[in-house]
Scaffold this motif. Structure first.
Motif, PDB file in Angstrom:
ATOM      1  N   THR A 194       0.848  -1.189   0.000  1.00 36.78           N
ATOM      2  CA  THR A 194       0.000   0.000   0.000  1.00 36.78           C
ATOM      3  C   THR A 194       0.887   1.243   0.000  1.00 36.78           C
ATOM      4  O   THR A 194       2.109   1.156   0.181  1.00 36.78           O
ATOM      5  CB  THR A 194      -0.899   0.041   1.249  1.00 36.78           C
ATOM      6  N   ALA A 195       0.256   2.387  -0.158  1.00 39.65           N
ATOM      7  CA  ALA A 195       0.998   3.644  -0.099  1.00 39.65           C
ATOM      8  C   ALA A 195       1.705   3.782   1.250  1.00 39.65           C
ATOM      9  O   ALA A 195       2.877   4.163   1.314  1.00 39.65           O
ATOM     10  CB  ALA A 195       0.054   4.815  -0.344  1.00 39.65           C
ATOM     11  N   GLN A 196       1.015   3.456   2.330  1.00 35.27           N
ATOM     12  CA  GLN A 196       1.621   3.540   3.663  1.00 35.27           C
ATOM     13  C   GLN A 196       2.769   2.540   3.827  1.00 35.27           C
ATOM     14  O   GLN A 196       3.765   2.838   4.480  1.00 35.27           O
ATOM     15  CB  GLN A 196       0.566   3.337   4.750  1.00 35.27           C
ATOM     16  N   ASP A 197       2.620   1.351   3.251  1.00 28.03           N
ATOM     17  CA  ASP A 197       3.711   0.372   3.277  1.00 28.03           C
ATOM     18  C   ASP A 197       4.950   0.923   2.584  1.00 28.03           C
ATOM     19  O   ASP A 197       6.074   0.749   3.070  1.00 28.03           O
ATOM     20  CB  ASP A 197       3.307  -0.925   2.568  1.00 28.03           C
ATOM     21  N   ARG A 222      -1.699   3.975  -5.119  1.00 29.30           N
ATOM     22  CA  ARG A 222      -1.353   2.551  -5.132  1.00 29.30           C
ATOM     23  C   ARG A 222      -0.061   2.334  -5.902  1.00 29.30           C
ATOM     24  O   ARG A 222      -0.004   2.584  -7.097  1.00 29.30           O
ATOM     25  CB  ARG A 222      -2.485   1.770  -5.798  1.00 29.30           C
TER      26      ARG A 222
END
Length: 136
Positions: free
Chosen positions: A72-75, A108
């Protein structure tokens, strides 16, 4: 960022890696989230600048015997921070514009990112292990 050389690991040939691990082009496409014909194009020389990182990460993915989870973007933000990289560093290492990194971190990231991140983390450790081996 500690390493000035964006490619401290010797060139890795995708076709050789496929042969070594007995993969076909469809297998590689499935792992990286691209069509088989894209893999064929890469093997003919039309390669994206991040492919060497994916080649480094591919053996780890195969050892784990399961495809990497989507990032994900946060990952991606967390992985970049864990590697001690700024957005500009990651953009340079992946061969994309910094705006691309910013877009991925707001949306994404592409499906090949998990494999390339594994390769990048391995690449960034090369100077440490090389220096350690040289010291003995």
């Amino acid at each position: 960022m500690t390493s000035t050389n964006p490619h401290p690991v010797a060139h890795m040939d995708l076709a050789e890696i496929r042969d070594l691990f007995r993969l076909n082009q469809q297998d590689v496409g499935d792992i990286l989230g691209v069509h088989r014909t894209t893999v064929i194009d890469w093997e003919k020389g039309n390669q994206p600048s991040w492919l060497h990182l994916a080649c480094l990460g591919l053996p780890t993915v195969l050892i784990l015997r399961r495809p990497p989870l989507p990032v994900t973007a946060q990952d991606l933000i967390g992985a970049r921070a864990s590697l001690g990289l700024e957005q500009a560093d990651l953009a340079r290492l992946f061969g994309v514009h910094i705006r691309t990194i910013r877009t991925w971190e707001k949306g994404r990231p592409p499906s090949w990112i998990p494999v390339a991140l594994i390769g990048l983390s391995l690449q960034l450790q090369v100077p440490f292990w090389h220096n350690r081996a040289s010291a003995k």
